[in-house]
Scaffold this motif. Structure first.
Motif, PDB file in Angstrom:
ATOM      1  N   ALA A 132      12.509   9.420  -7.920  1.00  0.00           N
ATOM      2  CA  ALA A 132      12.173  10.285  -6.789  1.00  0.00           C
ATOM      3  C   ALA A 132      10.884  10.199  -5.955  1.00  0.00           C
ATOM      4  N   ALA A 133       9.731   9.949  -6.449  1.00  0.00           N
ATOM      5  CA  ALA A 133       8.670   9.838  -5.727  1.00  0.00           C
ATOM      6  C   ALA A 133       8.745   8.687  -4.934  1.00  0.00           C
ATOM      7  N   GLU A 134       9.398   7.507  -5.670  1.00  0.00           N
ATOM      8  CA  GLU A 134       9.356   6.119  -4.802  1.00  0.00           C
ATOM      9  C   GLU A 134      10.203   6.630  -3.764  1.00  0.00           C
ATOM     10  N   ALA A 135      11.373   7.226  -3.622  1.00  0.00           N
ATOM     11  CA  ALA A 135      12.335   7.538  -2.592  1.00  0.00           C
ATOM     12  C   ALA A 135      11.485   8.294  -1.617  1.00  0.00           C
ATOM     13  N   ALA A 136      10.690   8.931  -1.673  1.00  0.00           N
ATOM     14  CA  ALA A 136       9.964   9.909  -1.040  1.00  0.00           C
ATOM     15  C   ALA A 136       9.125   8.985  -0.110  1.00  0.00           C
ATOM     16  N   GLN A 137       8.455   7.894  -0.972  1.00  0.00           N
ATOM     17  CA  GLN A 137       7.692   7.144  -0.140  1.00  0.00           C
ATOM     18  C   GLN A 137       8.431   5.951   0.765  1.00  0.00           C
ATOM     19  N   ALA A 138       9.512   5.774   0.068  1.00  0.00           N
ATOM     20  CA  ALA A 138      10.290   4.836   0.937  1.00  0.00           C
ATOM     21  C   ALA A 138      10.749   5.455   2.121  1.00  0.00           C
TER      22      ALA A 138
ATOM     23  N   GLU B 270      13.284  -1.442  -1.134  1.00  0.00           N
ATOM     24  CA  GLU B 270      11.743  -0.986  -1.470  1.00  0.00           C
ATOM     25  C   GLU B 270      11.721  -0.346  -2.816  1.00  0.00           C
ATOM     26  N   ILE B 271      12.797   0.497  -3.006  1.00  0.00           N
ATOM     27  CA  ILE B 271      12.820   1.127  -4.185  1.00  0.00           C
ATOM     28  C   ILE B 271      13.152   0.146  -5.424  1.00  0.00           C
ATOM     29  N   SER B 272      14.109  -0.836  -5.272  1.00  0.00           N
ATOM     30  CA  SER B 272      14.351  -1.914  -6.106  1.00  0.00           C
ATOM     31  C   SER B 272      13.016  -2.771  -6.611  1.00  0.00           C
ATOM     32  N   LYS B 273      12.296  -3.191  -5.437  1.00  0.00           N
ATOM     33  CA  LYS B 273      11.168  -3.838  -5.687  1.00  0.00           C
ATOM     34  C   LYS B 273       9.844  -3.010  -6.021  1.00  0.00           C
ATOM     35  N   GLN B 274      10.016  -1.846  -6.244  1.00  0.00           N
ATOM     36  CA  GLN B 274       9.098  -0.966  -6.565  1.00  0.00           C
ATOM     37  C   GLN B 274       7.676  -0.998  -5.556  1.00  0.00           C
ATOM     38  N   VAL B 275       8.040  -1.471  -4.203  1.00  0.00           N
ATOM     39  CA  VAL B 275       7.151  -1.291  -3.085  1.00  0.00           C
ATOM     40  C   VAL B 275       6.051  -0.280  -3.218  1.00  0.00           C
ATOM     41  N   HIS B 276       6.562   0.789  -3.337  1.00  0.00           N
ATOM     42  CA  HIS B 276       5.457   1.948  -3.204  1.00  0.00           C
ATOM     43  C   HIS B 276       4.742   2.389  -4.483  1.00  0.00           C
TER      44      HIS B 276
END
Length: 200
Positions: free
Chosen positions: A98-104, A147-153
């Motif tokens: 969820a945090a990654e989704a917010a950053q994406a 971005e989420i799948s690659k854990q960019v954030h």
């Protein structure tokens, strides 16, 4: 590094600084933070939160009410609110994603919109729901998913976790008012009083 951060296990130097002073914000607010308001505000409120934590959602709702009230009483630049990620993955399986989704979403200029949706739908934070929310906000969904799948954030999220740990945070939610840890109750009157007092 990501694995260590996620498990909240750090080298000795982090633990030393954490033990030295547990009531002050170790990393001061900066323009790198996700904020509503201006850093020059009389009161800067920093929240460490977890999107799957009911307590974090409750405190965020309180803060929204307080911000509205203070804006009417003292002007919209009276309180600056900053949110830092503190996903507790050992108890909340969807918090980090969820945090990654917010950053994406932030990468597409819609952090706060996604932030509000995530807190409003804490029981629905699986991948399918995250895509639904991205669609609802009109995001570029393929970029969002990539971005989420690659854990960019993930590094950004881990930086927030590190800053919390160094400030003595062990669980979310945690609040700092003008750099000092708030240890009062999660009630609107007490929190409002602490915020107004901090401005004097």
């Amino acid at each position: 590094m990501a694995t260590a951060c996620n498990q909240h296990v750090f080298p000795q130097r982090y633990r030393v600084s954490q033990d030295r002073d547990r009531s002050f914000l170790f990393f001061p607010p900066s323009t790198q933070d996700r904020m509503q308001g201006v850093l020059s505000a009389p009161v800067v409120l920093v929240m460490y939160g977890d999107y799957q934590s009911p307590e974090s959602a409750d405190v965020y709702r309180l803060i929204k009410v307080i911000r509205r009230q203070l804006s009417v009483s003292f002007g919209e630049n009276y309180l600056c609110f900053i949110f830092r990620h503190f996903p507790q993955i050992q108890i909340h399986s969807h918090a980090q994603r969820a945090a990654e989704a917010a950053q994406a979403a932030a990468a597409q200029g819609l952090f706060w919109q996604m932030h509000d949706i995530l807190f409003a739908h804490q029981q629905e934070l699986g991948n399918g729901y995250l895509v639904e929310y991205a669609n609802r906000l009109g995001l570029n969904v393929s970029k969002f998913l990539q971005e989420i799948s690659k854990q960019v954030h993930i590094d950004r999220i881990n930086e927030d976790i590190e800053s919390g740990l160094q400030s003595g945070v062990t669980a979310a939610p945690a609040l700092f008012i003008n750099g000092i840890r708030y240890i009062g109750s999660w009630k609107i009157e007490q929190l409002m009083t602490a915020i107004v007092t901090a401005s004097h």
